[in-house]
Write a protein that holds these residues in place. Structure first.
Motif, PDB file in Angstrom:
ATOM      1  N   ASN A 104       0.839  -1.200   0.000  1.00 52.82           N
ATOM      2  CA  ASN A 104       0.000   0.000   0.000  1.00 52.82           C
ATOM      3  C   ASN A 104       0.871   1.245   0.000  1.00 52.82           C
ATOM      4  O   ASN A 104       1.679   1.441   0.908  1.00 52.82           O
ATOM      5  CB  ASN A 104      -0.929   0.023   1.216  1.00 52.82           C
ATOM      6  CG  ASN A 104      -1.979  -1.065   1.151  1.00 52.82           C
ATOM      7  OD1 ASN A 104      -2.233  -1.629   0.094  1.00 52.82           O
ATOM      8  ND2 ASN A 104      -2.601  -1.355   2.269  1.00 52.82           N
ATOM      9  N   VAL A 118       0.981   5.450  -0.236  1.00 52.60           N
ATOM     10  CA  VAL A 118       0.324   6.748  -0.172  1.00 52.60           C
ATOM     11  C   VAL A 118       1.354   7.774  -0.598  1.00 52.60           C
ATOM     12  O   VAL A 118       2.470   7.794  -0.065  1.00 52.60           O
ATOM     13  CB  VAL A 118      -0.188   7.056   1.247  1.00 52.60           C
ATOM     14  CG1 VAL A 118      -0.677   8.491   1.339  1.00 52.60           C
ATOM     15  CG2 VAL A 118      -1.301   6.099   1.610  1.00 52.60           C
ATOM     16  N   GLN A 151       0.995   1.398  -9.541  1.00 50.38           N
ATOM     17  CA  GLN A 151      -0.252   0.639  -9.553  1.00 50.38           C
ATOM     18  C   GLN A 151      -0.125  -0.539 -10.521  1.00 50.38           C
ATOM     19  O   GLN A 151      -0.514  -1.665 -10.207  1.00 50.38           O
ATOM     20  CB  GLN A 151      -1.410   1.558  -9.964  1.00 50.38           C
ATOM     21  CG  GLN A 151      -2.787   0.922  -9.894  1.00 50.38           C
ATOM     22  CD  GLN A 151      -3.345   0.856  -8.479  1.00 50.38           C
ATOM     23  OE1 GLN A 151      -2.941   1.613  -7.606  1.00 50.38           O
ATOM     24  NE2 GLN A 151      -4.268  -0.050  -8.258  1.00 50.38           N
ATOM     25  N   ASP A 191      -0.987  -0.994  -4.415  1.00 52.38           N
ATOM     26  CA  ASP A 191      -2.234  -0.246  -4.299  1.00 52.38           C
ATOM     27  C   ASP A 191      -1.844   1.180  -3.933  1.00 52.38           C
ATOM     28  O   ASP A 191      -1.184   1.394  -2.914  1.00 52.38           O
ATOM     29  CB  ASP A 191      -3.146  -0.840  -3.216  1.00 52.38           C
ATOM     30  CG  ASP A 191      -3.701  -2.192  -3.629  1.00 52.38           C
ATOM     31  OD1 ASP A 191      -3.990  -2.372  -4.824  1.00 52.38           O
ATOM     32  OD2 ASP A 191      -3.831  -3.068  -2.760  1.00 52.38           O
ATOM     33  N   GLN A 246      -2.647   5.358  -3.386  1.00 47.93           N
ATOM     34  CA  GLN A 246      -3.532   6.494  -3.130  1.00 47.93           C
ATOM     35  C   GLN A 246      -2.722   7.781  -3.240  1.00 47.93           C
ATOM     36  O   GLN A 246      -1.582   7.837  -2.778  1.00 47.93           O
ATOM     37  CB  GLN A 246      -4.141   6.441  -1.724  1.00 47.93           C
ATOM     38  CG  GLN A 246      -5.126   5.323  -1.492  1.00 47.93           C
ATOM     39  CD  GLN A 246      -5.861   5.495  -0.177  1.00 47.93           C
ATOM     40  OE1 GLN A 246      -6.419   6.563   0.094  1.00 47.93           O
ATOM     41  NE2 GLN A 246      -5.865   4.457   0.652  1.00 47.93           N
ATOM     42  N   GLU A 255      -6.945   7.928 -11.882  1.00 50.20           N
ATOM     43  CA  GLU A 255      -8.102   7.150 -11.432  1.00 50.20           C
ATOM     44  C   GLU A 255      -8.531   6.124 -12.470  1.00 50.20           C
ATOM     45  O   GLU A 255      -8.990   5.035 -12.127  1.00 50.20           O
ATOM     46  CB  GLU A 255      -9.260   8.084 -11.088  1.00 50.20           C
ATOM     47  CG  GLU A 255      -9.042   8.869  -9.795  1.00 50.20           C
ATOM     48  CD  GLU A 255     -10.175   9.827  -9.473  1.00 50.20           C
ATOM     49  OE1 GLU A 255     -11.030  10.064 -10.354  1.00 50.20           O
ATOM     50  OE2 GLU A 255     -10.187  10.351  -8.339  1.00 50.20           O
ATOM     51  N   ARG A 262      -6.327   5.526  -6.409  1.00 48.59           N
ATOM     52  CA  ARG A 262      -7.359   6.231  -5.657  1.00 48.59           C
ATOM     53  C   ARG A 262      -6.921   7.654  -5.313  1.00 48.59           C
ATOM     54  O   ARG A 262      -5.753   7.906  -5.073  1.00 48.59           O
ATOM     55  CB  ARG A 262      -7.673   5.487  -4.358  1.00 48.59           C
ATOM     56  CG  ARG A 262      -8.461   4.204  -4.550  1.00 48.59           C
ATOM     57  CD  ARG A 262      -8.499   3.384  -3.273  1.00 48.59           C
ATOM     58  NE  ARG A 262      -8.977   4.141  -2.130  1.00 48.59           N
ATOM     59  CZ  ARG A 262      -8.853   3.730  -0.865  1.00 48.59           C
ATOM     60  NH1 ARG A 262      -8.254   2.589  -0.586  1.00 48.59           N
ATOM     61  NH2 ARG A 262      -9.317   4.473   0.128  1.00 48.59           N
ATOM     62  N   THR A 263      -7.887   8.552  -5.300  1.00 51.37           N
ATOM     63  CA  THR A 263      -7.650   9.918  -4.837  1.00 51.37           C
ATOM     64  C   THR A 263      -8.202  10.045  -3.428  1.00 51.37           C
ATOM     65  O   THR A 263      -9.307   9.593  -3.136  1.00 51.37           O
ATOM     66  CB  THR A 263      -8.363  10.934  -5.755  1.00 51.37           C
ATOM     67  OG1 THR A 263      -7.932  10.726  -7.091  1.00 51.37           O
ATOM     68  CG2 THR A 263      -8.050  12.362  -5.324  1.00 51.37           C
ATOM     69  N   THR A 264      -7.409  10.651  -2.543  1.00 48.01           N
ATOM     70  CA  THR A 264      -7.859  10.843  -1.176  1.00 48.01           C
ATOM     71  C   THR A 264      -7.441  12.248  -0.720  1.00 48.01           C
ATOM     72  O   THR A 264      -6.797  12.981  -1.455  1.00 48.01           O
ATOM     73  CB  THR A 264      -7.273   9.760  -0.241  1.00 48.01           C
ATOM     74  OG1 THR A 264      -7.918   9.822   1.028  1.00 48.01           O
ATOM     75  CG2 THR A 264      -5.770   9.920  -0.059  1.00 48.01           C
ATOM     76  N   PHE A 268      -7.532  10.022   4.448  1.00 47.35           N
ATOM     77  CA  PHE A 268      -6.485   9.017   4.591  1.00 47.35           C
ATOM     78  C   PHE A 268      -6.240   8.670   6.054  1.00 47.35           C
ATOM     79  O   PHE A 268      -6.158   7.501   6.431  1.00 47.35           O
ATOM     80  CB  PHE A 268      -5.188   9.505   3.940  1.00 47.35           C
ATOM     81  CG  PHE A 268      -3.980   8.711   4.330  1.00 47.35           C
ATOM     82  CD1 PHE A 268      -3.889   7.363   4.015  1.00 47.35           C
ATOM     83  CD2 PHE A 268      -2.939   9.284   5.046  1.00 47.35           C
ATOM     84  CE1 PHE A 268      -2.784   6.610   4.390  1.00 47.35           C
ATOM     85  CE2 PHE A 268      -1.834   8.555   5.430  1.00 47.35           C
ATOM     86  CZ  PHE A 268      -1.753   7.211   5.097  1.00 47.35           C
TER      87      PHE A 268
END
Length: 198
Positions: free
Chosen positions: A107, A109, A127, A132, A134, A156, A161-163, A168
């Motif tokens: 993951n 970010v 990705q 994964d 964000q 996207e 993902r957009t956060t 978050f």
């Protein structure tokens, strides 16, 4: 959608430099800095691995923000200095640094400057490579709102993902009453919500 957790997440801060922040006209610079500081403080407080990178510090992009040096002195000293490569994921040193700190974590970010150049491409490439990803969109900016809208739609469309910073944080801690929430709470109040009450 699988929620991110503290123990399986890595934070990437890309090109938060004294010059590159001036390339963002669609978001207040103090907002971008507060989000970068928040992510850096969260990484430190919650023991989340983090990688810092910069591009051409000796040119108009300038050095990384001193805030990051104060919060993450070790990671600042070990930052990946790219020689103009716009897609950080194409830089072998950056890739190696991410894989080293990730140690199997999938993951990611990320936040940085600018969203329409320095974030969109590594986000998509990572990705596609099985991470994964964000993007904390308010942790960066773009020269225009159109540029940012196109970048967001582009990443996207590839599953990134957009956060936002608050979204978050609420995702990874789960509860403000948890030990992790108690660490995150003052950071959010001091860095994010303090801007609302100026």
């Amino acid at each position: 959608m699988k929620k991110f957790k503290i123990e399986d997440t890595v934070i990437l801060l890309i090109d938060h430099q004294e010059g590159t922040i001036n390339f963002s006209a669609n978001r207040a610079h103090e907002v971008i800095i507060s989000r970068a500081r928040t992510l850096a403080r969260l990484a430190k407080g919650l023991n989340i691995p983090v990688v810092l990178t910069s591009s051409q510090e000796d040119l108009q992009q300038g050095p990384l923000l001193k805030d990051l040096q104060e919060i993450l002195p070790v990671q600042f000293a070990e930052r990946v200095k790219r020689d103009g490569i716009t897609n950080a994921w194409d830089d072998e040193n950056f890739r190696n640094a991410v894989y080293n700190v990730a140690d199997g974590k999938k993951n990611i970010v990320m936040a940085g400057l600018t969203n329409d150049v320095c974030i969109v491409w590594p986000a998509i490439d990572m990705q596609e490579e099985g991470f994964d990803v964000q993007v904390v969109i308010d942790g960066g900016g773009s020269p225009t709102e159109i540029a940012e809208d196109v970048a967001r739609k582009t990443w996207e469309a590839q599953g990134v993902r957009t956060t936002t910073i608050s979204q978050f944080i609420s995702e990874i801690i789960g509860s403000w009453a948890s030990p992790e929430g108690e660490i995150a709470k003052p950071i959010v109040i001091e860095e994010v919500y303090s801007l609302l009450f100026k």
